[in-house]
Design a protein around this motif. Structure first.
Motif, mmCIF file in Angstrom:
data_model
loop_
_atom_site.group_PDB
_atom_site.id
_atom_site.type_symbol
_atom_site.label_atom_id
_atom_site.label_comp_id
_atom_site.label_asym_id
_atom_site.label_seq_id
_atom_site.Cartn_x
_atom_site.Cartn_y
_atom_site.Cartn_z
ATOM 1 N N LYS A 23 0.830 -1.204 0.000
ATOM 2 C CA LYS A 23 0.000 0.000 0.000
ATOM 3 C C LYS A 23 0.866 1.256 0.000
ATOM 4 O O LYS A 23 0.545 2.238 -0.680
ATOM 5 C CB LYS A 23 -0.920 0.013 1.212
ATOM 6 N N PHE A 24 1.958 1.239 0.750
ATOM 7 C CA PHE A 24 2.858 2.390 0.804
ATOM 8 C C PHE A 24 3.474 2.668 -0.565
ATOM 9 O O PHE A 24 3.483 3.803 -1.035
ATOM 10 C CB PHE A 24 3.946 2.140 1.849
ATOM 11 N N VAL A 28 2.908 5.976 -2.959
ATOM 12 C CA VAL A 28 3.985 6.839 -3.461
ATOM 13 C C VAL A 28 3.885 6.975 -4.977
ATOM 14 O O VAL A 28 4.028 8.077 -5.525
ATOM 15 C CB VAL A 28 5.361 6.291 -3.026
ATOM 16 N N ILE A 29 3.614 5.875 -5.660
ATOM 17 C CA ILE A 29 3.466 5.921 -7.115
ATOM 18 C C ILE A 29 2.266 6.784 -7.501
ATOM 19 O O ILE A 29 2.340 7.599 -8.429
ATOM 20 C CB ILE A 29 3.349 4.499 -7.695
ATOM 21 N N ALA A 30 1.153 6.648 -6.768
ATOM 22 C CA ALA A 30 -0.034 7.461 -7.052
ATOM 23 C C ALA A 30 0.243 8.941 -6.815
ATOM 24 O O ALA A 30 -0.201 9.798 -7.596
ATOM 25 C CB ALA A 30 -1.205 6.991 -6.189
ATOM 26 N N LEU A 31 0.981 9.271 -5.765
ATOM 27 C CA LEU A 31 1.331 10.664 -5.488
ATOM 28 C C LEU A 31 2.196 11.247 -6.606
ATOM 29 O O LEU A 31 1.973 12.385 -7.050
ATOM 30 C CB LEU A 31 2.055 10.770 -4.146
ATOM 31 N N LEU A 34 0.011 11.875 -9.577
ATOM 32 C CA LEU A 34 -0.840 13.031 -9.336
ATOM 33 C C LEU A 34 -0.062 14.332 -9.523
ATOM 34 O O LEU A 34 -0.544 15.266 -10.172
ATOM 35 C CB LEU A 34 -1.428 12.969 -7.926
ATOM 36 N N LEU A 35 1.138 14.408 -8.988
ATOM 37 C CA LEU A 35 1.962 15.601 -9.153
ATOM 38 C C LEU A 35 2.303 15.837 -10.620
ATOM 39 O O LEU A 35 2.303 16.976 -11.091
ATOM 40 C CB LEU A 35 3.239 15.485 -8.322
ATOM 41 N N TYR A 36 2.589 14.778 -11.336
ATOM 42 C CA TYR A 36 2.878 14.894 -12.767
ATOM 43 C C TYR A 36 1.650 15.415 -13.519
ATOM 44 O O TYR A 36 1.771 16.289 -14.372
ATOM 45 C CB TYR A 36 3.322 13.547 -13.326
ATOM 46 N N ALA A 37 0.483 14.886 -13.194
ATOM 47 C CA ALA A 37 -0.745 15.315 -13.872
ATOM 48 C C ALA A 37 -1.045 16.778 -13.573
ATOM 49 O O ALA A 37 -1.422 17.532 -14.486
ATOM 50 C CB ALA A 37 -1.910 14.430 -13.447
ATOM 51 N N VAL A 38 -0.872 17.208 -12.327
ATOM 52 C CA VAL A 38 -1.115 18.607 -11.976
ATOM 53 C C VAL A 38 -0.143 19.513 -12.715
ATOM 54 O O VAL A 38 -0.523 20.572 -13.227
ATOM 55 C CB VAL A 38 -1.018 18.803 -10.446
#
Length: 59
Positions: A23-24, A28-31, A34-38
């Motif tokens: 899960k960790f 981290v991969i999802a974060l 998300l930062l890349y998409a923003v």
């Protein structure tokens, strides 16, 4: 795929990581995604752009 990766895969199959670690890592991969998409949607902010393209700024 060489022998070293096969041995690593065998050891990982025998003792898989805990659910918390999985899960960790996924978090981290999802974060990062998300930062890349923003950054792609809104662009790079001007206040984060350095004034001097040469590197270090006046220390």
């Amino acid at each position: 795929m060489n022998l070293r990766w096969m041995l690593r895969a065998k050891r990982w199959a025998q003792t898989p990581p805990s659910a918390g670690r999985v899960k960790f890592v996924l978090g981290v991969i999802a974060l990062c995604l998300l930062l890349y998409a923003v950054e792609r949607v809104f662009g790079w902010p001007d206040w984060l752009t350095p004034n001097s393209p040469r590197g270090r700024i006046g220390l």
